[in-house]
Each structure stands twice: as structure tokens, then as C-alpha cells.
Design a protein around this motif. Structure first.
Motif, short mmCIF file in Angstrom:
data_model
loop_
_atom_site.label_atom_id
_atom_site.label_comp_id
_atom_site.label_asym_id
_atom_site.label_seq_id
_atom_site.Cartn_x
_atom_site.Cartn_y
_atom_site.Cartn_z
N ILE A 9 -5.91 -17.40 -4.16
CA ILE A 9 -4.81 -16.93 -3.64
C ILE A 9 -4.57 -15.33 -3.77
O ILE A 9 -5.42 -15.43 -5.25
N VAL A 10 -5.11 -14.75 -3.05
CA VAL A 10 -5.83 -13.11 -3.02
C VAL A 10 -3.86 -12.41 -2.25
O VAL A 10 -3.11 -12.61 -1.84
N GLU A 11 -3.75 -10.73 -2.86
CA GLU A 11 -2.80 -10.11 -2.98
C GLU A 11 -3.48 -8.40 -1.79
O GLU A 11 -4.01 -8.81 -2.65
N LEU A 12 -2.87 -8.49 -0.90
CA LEU A 12 -3.41 -6.92 -0.05
C LEU A 12 -3.21 -6.04 -1.39
O LEU A 12 -2.02 -5.86 -1.69
N ARG A 13 -4.06 -5.50 -1.83
CA ARG A 13 -4.02 -4.02 -2.40
C ARG A 13 -3.14 -2.60 -1.05
O ARG A 13 -3.15 -1.52 -1.99
#
Length: 70
Positions: A9-13
Motif C-alpha cells: 500500500i502506497v501513498e502519493l507525495r
């Protein structure tokens, strides 16, 4: 950690205006490319795909592993 792995799971910077995604949007890594980019799928609360895009590692941050550890 060197970067996200498959199913993380990743999050946008940062905002991705071309995909109508805002900083903080979360997605799942569905492919890791040899050039260092990651294919990330972003879905809505119903599981419908909002965007599927290849992103360089500097645009995302890994939040958690998508693979359960025994």
C-alpha cells in the motif's frame, strides 16, 4: 526499505492532476518495473479503479506491506 514491493500500500507525495488524484491518495502496487517505476492502482470505496498509473519512487511512499506474514 529500498522502495515499495508488489502489493504494498502506497501513498502519493503530490497531486496527480492528470489522474484527478490528490496528495495522500492511497493505492496498491500491482507491478514493479525494471526501470524503477511502480504501477499503482487507485480504487474507490466500491473497489472500482479510479486510476492505474506508472509512478517513479519519489512520487510515492510505502505505508504497509500488502503480503501477510505468517
Amino acid at each position: 526499505m529500498n522502495g515499495p514491493s508488489l502489493f504494498d500500500i502506497v501513498e502519493l507525495r503530490e497531486d496527480l492532476l492528470e489522474f484527478d488524484l490528490k496528495r495522500g491518495a492511497q493505492g496498491t502496487v500491482v507491478e514493479c518495473y525494471s526501470d524503477g517505476e511502480f504501477e499503482v492502482e487507485f480504487v474507490d470505496e466500491d473497489g472500482e479503479t479510479l486510476a492505474l498509473c506508472a509512478l517513479p519512487p519519489e512520487k510515492i511512499v510505502a505505508l504497509s506491506s500488502g503480503i501477510a506474514q505468517p
